[in-house]
Design a protein around this motif. Structure first.
Motif, mmCIF file in Angstrom:
data_model
loop_
_atom_site.group_PDB
_atom_site.id
_atom_site.type_symbol
_atom_site.label_atom_id
_atom_site.label_comp_id
_atom_site.label_asym_id
_atom_site.label_seq_id
_atom_site.Cartn_x
_atom_site.Cartn_y
_atom_site.Cartn_z
ATOM 1 N N GLY A 149 2.799 -9.095 7.304
ATOM 2 C CA GLY A 149 3.448 -10.377 7.879
ATOM 3 C C GLY A 149 3.009 -10.179 9.685
ATOM 4 N N TYR A 150 3.340 -9.033 10.112
ATOM 5 C CA TYR A 150 2.965 -8.728 11.277
ATOM 6 C C TYR A 150 1.611 -7.938 11.781
ATOM 7 C CZ TYR A 150 5.268 -4.431 10.288
ATOM 8 O OH TYR A 150 5.513 -3.170 9.763
ATOM 9 N N ASN A 151 1.210 -7.217 10.625
ATOM 10 C CA ASN A 151 -0.036 -6.418 10.946
ATOM 11 C C ASN A 151 -1.122 -7.122 9.845
ATOM 12 O OD1 ASN A 151 -2.068 -4.342 11.466
ATOM 13 N ND2 ASN A 151 -0.890 -2.851 10.217
ATOM 14 N N ARG A 152 -1.640 -8.185 10.773
ATOM 15 C CA ARG A 152 -2.770 -8.968 9.886
ATOM 16 C C ARG A 152 -3.883 -8.355 9.888
ATOM 17 N NH1 ARG A 152 -0.754 -15.268 10.800
ATOM 18 N NH2 ARG A 152 1.252 -14.846 10.343
ATOM 19 N N LEU A 153 -4.754 -8.450 8.594
ATOM 20 C CA LEU A 153 -6.016 -8.180 8.493
ATOM 21 C C LEU A 153 -7.012 -9.256 7.909
ATOM 22 C CD1 LEU A 153 -6.058 -4.449 7.373
ATOM 23 C CD2 LEU A 153 -6.323 -5.447 9.759
ATOM 24 N N PRO A 154 -8.207 -9.250 7.978
ATOM 25 C CA PRO A 154 -8.870 -10.467 7.045
ATOM 26 C C PRO A 154 -8.603 -10.426 5.674
ATOM 27 C CG PRO A 154 -10.248 -9.262 8.819
ATOM 28 C CD PRO A 154 -9.119 -8.304 8.675
ATOM 29 N N GLY A 155 -8.274 -9.423 5.032
ATOM 30 C CA GLY A 155 -7.894 -9.567 3.574
ATOM 31 C C GLY A 155 -7.058 -8.290 3.139
ATOM 32 N N LYS A 156 -6.482 -8.358 1.887
ATOM 33 C CA LYS A 156 -5.610 -7.403 1.540
ATOM 34 C C LYS A 156 -6.332 -6.302 1.004
ATOM 35 C CE LYS A 156 -5.206 -9.271 -3.302
ATOM 36 N NZ LYS A 156 -5.997 -10.758 -2.768
ATOM 37 N N ARG A 157 -7.396 -6.087 0.912
ATOM 38 C CA ARG A 157 -8.331 -4.773 0.534
ATOM 39 C C ARG A 157 -8.523 -3.978 1.913
ATOM 40 N NH1 ARG A 157 -10.680 -4.799 -4.618
ATOM 41 N NH2 ARG A 157 -10.072 -6.579 -5.715
ATOM 42 N N PHE A 158 -8.556 -4.777 2.901
ATOM 43 C CA PHE A 158 -8.775 -4.020 4.242
ATOM 44 C C PHE A 158 -7.785 -2.882 4.459
ATOM 45 C CE2 PHE A 158 -11.317 -7.707 4.400
ATOM 46 C CZ PHE A 158 -12.628 -7.308 4.928
ATOM 47 N N TYR A 159 -6.506 -3.021 3.839
ATOM 48 C CA TYR A 159 -5.508 -2.024 4.661
ATOM 49 C C TYR A 159 -5.789 -0.533 3.850
ATOM 50 C CZ TYR A 159 -2.450 -6.028 5.796
ATOM 51 O OH TYR A 159 -2.009 -6.806 6.565
ATOM 52 N N TRP A 160 -6.671 -0.497 2.924
ATOM 53 C CA TRP A 160 -7.107 0.594 2.275
ATOM 54 C C TRP A 160 -8.734 0.900 2.876
ATOM 55 C CZ3 TRP A 160 -4.235 -2.819 -0.362
ATOM 56 C CH2 TRP A 160 -2.982 -2.407 -0.444
ATOM 57 N N ASP A 161 -9.321 0.180 3.702
ATOM 58 C CA ASP A 161 -10.640 0.376 4.151
ATOM 59 C C ASP A 161 -10.900 1.838 4.715
ATOM 60 O OD1 ASP A 161 -13.161 -1.700 4.479
ATOM 61 O OD2 ASP A 161 -12.839 -0.418 6.162
ATOM 62 N N SER A 162 -12.048 2.201 4.640
ATOM 63 C CA SER A 162 -12.323 3.512 5.301
ATOM 64 C C SER A 162 -12.513 3.565 6.840
ATOM 65 C CB SER A 162 -13.505 4.201 4.549
ATOM 66 O OG SER A 162 -14.695 3.194 4.571
ATOM 67 N N GLY A 163 -12.917 2.199 7.321
ATOM 68 C CA GLY A 163 -12.990 2.351 8.664
ATOM 69 C C GLY A 163 -11.787 2.308 9.511
ATOM 70 N N PRO A 164 -11.857 3.044 10.710
ATOM 71 C CA PRO A 164 -10.683 3.424 11.467
ATOM 72 C C PRO A 164 -10.145 2.196 12.317
ATOM 73 C CG PRO A 164 -12.652 4.094 12.720
ATOM 74 C CD PRO A 164 -13.161 3.491 11.242
#
Length: 521
Positions: A149-164
């Motif tokens: 809710g406060y740390n928004r990313l383009p999609g839910k899968r990006f929270y496990w993305d390998s990009g820093p």
């Protein structure tokens, strides 16, 4: 006997009475039987019999009854009500609670057990194996939803993305990506085999009821409460999705909310149009918007319900019926009210006449049952109805020249004039005549002047009928105008690097010189 009618009752033919209207059935009648025997019916008896047969009054009769209600008498006097004593608010019970402990007051073991019981039932309904979700995994799942809710990313899968720039180490270390998606797939709150087609929110109804009860349970009574609508943003397809023009969130779910001044949500109800959870008697009396408020008050326990709350709302909810009902129940009500909802017998000055008066003018009327209607002229006419607040004492406010009706200045004064310590007051010249600006570096000719100094002053605009621009000595720079900003953006768009250079442009504009002619081409 108001009217007579002859009714032939045949032994072999029945049901002729069903063809008569309610007015005919309630009227006096002369009955002719098959053996030529006659009898007269008492009109009062006929009326009672008609009512005993559950004859519903027409809409015209209902409207006539509403119009025949006791009319209020309005006069030019102020309210003399005094606020009832309200016990001191005691927050000591929750003072030492941590944020996690406060969250557990609402998402407790009862809710987690309900979800864990519904997940295997839903998996069986979909003919898939049980995901075997544990309570610890479910808590981690809820924590990730809160974090998103406060740390928004383009999609839910990006929270496990390998990009820093995308990966969240807390989420990555707490739960696997595929497990999170699997829990989201089988998350359920109600049994699909017990569907209630009349309730559009039947899948969330068990969770909503539990949260409503917990919000009311942990509510510490405060003297003032606010009732309003709030929007939960949602752009997908759903029968409860609403569109409200002009709101910050235009698309989503509309929720009726009862809040404290500090922001605590006392109770809520999601709007879905026709609602089986709504009290029909309240809905006929107050409408769809106010009915949830009355039901929320009814949900309080006896000790809380007997407290003298002061309720505040806007013109969507305020009406004479609501204020009168709250006053009878021992509550105070205050809110802005629409001009169409002010009773006709309340002879307060109309809004169209108030707009002709000076800003700050006000008028008021008070009814014999303790409802005050006040109207004052601001930038527009504002009308407020209350059962607790009085007009006196009247405060005084000095209006800013930039927002006063007498001022025609809509721009910004040059710095050489704004900071000369004279507090210039710009008005339009008499006869709309032109005068040269008295600014040190300004050569414009405008139609405005300072009423204090009696010198011509422009309103700081660069273009227009004044035909001049402020000249500055060498070395004096200024921030770029919106026109320059638009030209520079166009230049970068044509080079197809605007998106990558947007941040550099914003930094570069701070040092852009005045004579940046090379960027205008």
């Amino acid at each position: 006997m108001s009217s007579q009618m002859k009714i032939l009752l045949m032994k072999t033919k029945g049901g002729m009475l069903d063809n008569l209207t309610g007015r005919q059935l309630r009227a006096g009648a002369e009955v002719l039987f098959a053996n030529n025997a006659r009898t007269q019916l008492d009109p009062e008896l006929s009326t009672d019999d008609a009512e005993g047969d559950n004859c519903k009054p027409s809409k015209k009769n209902e409207k006539r009854k509403r119009n025949q209600r006791k009319q209020r008498k309005w006069g030019k006097h102020d309210l003399c009500n005094s606020l009832s004593h309200f016990p001191e608010c005691d927050f000591s019970k929750y003072r030492d609670f941590s944020p996690y402990e406060l969250l557990e007051l609402f998402f407790d073991e009862d809710i987690f057990n309900m979800i864990l019981a519904e997940i295997p039932i839903y998996a069986q309904f979909k003919n898939e194996p049980d995901p075997a979700v544990t309570k610890a995994e479910l808590k981690v799942f809820i924590a990730v939803l809160i974090l998103s809710g406060y740390n928004r990313l383009p999609g839910k899968r990006f929270y496990w993305d390998s990009g820093p720039d995308m990966r969240n180490e807390m989420v990555h270390a707490a739960i696997r990506r595929d497990r999170f998606i699997q829990i989201m797939k089988f998350l359920h709150f109600a049994d699909n085999n017990a569907m209630d087609s009349r309730d559009k929110l039947w899948k969330l109804r068990p969770l909503i009821k539990k949260l409503q009860n917990k919000f009311v349970k942990h509510f510490v009574p405060v003297p003032r409460l606010s009732y309003d609508e709030s929007m939960i943003a949602y752009y997908g397809p759903h029968g409860c999705k609403q569109f409200i023009k002009g709101k910050p969130i235009r698309f989503g779910y509309k929720v009726w909310s009862l809040n404290t001044p500090s922001g605590y949500l006392v109770n809520f109800d999601v709007y879905q149009g026709k609602n089986v959870q709504i009290n029909e008697d309240y809905e006929k009396q107050f409408g769809k918007a106010v009915t949830p408020l009355i039901q929320m008050i009814d949900s309080f326990d006896d000790d809380t319900k007997n407290l003298p709350f002061s309720l505040y709302f806007d013109n969507l909810f305020t009406g004479m019926e609501l204020l009168s009902y709250l006053k009878q129940e021992g509550y105070n009500g205050t809110g802005t009210i629409r001009e169409s909802r002010v009773p006709k017998e309340c002879t307060i000055m109309p809004c169209k006449d108030m707009k002709k008066l000076e800003r700050g003018t006000f008028t008021y009327k008070c009814s014999d049952d303790g409802i005050l209607v006040a109207r004052w002229q601001d930038t527009g006419s504002v009308t407020v109805a209350t059962t607790v607040h009085s007009v006196n004492p009247v405060g005084h406010r000095s209006w800013s020249p930039s927002t006063s009706k007498a001022s025609v200045s809509k721009g910004r004064l040059p710095d050489s004039i704004r900071y000369d310590g004279k507090n210039h007051y710009i008005i339009q010249n008499l006869g709309n005549k032109r005068r040269r600006c008295a600014g040190e570096y300004c050569k414009s000719v405008g139609r405005t002047a300072c009423s204090k100094c009696d010198v011509g002053l422009c309103d700081g605009k660069e273009d227009g009928e004044r035909g001049g621009r402020e000249e500055r000595p060498s070395g004096v720079t200024r921030r770029p105008t919106s026109r320059r900003l638009g030209l520079i953006k166009t230049h970068f768009r044509s080079s197809r690097v605007f998106v990558k250079q947007q941040f550099l442009v914003s930094v570069y504009l701070k040092t852009l010189p005045h004579n940046a002619t090379q960027y205008r081409r």
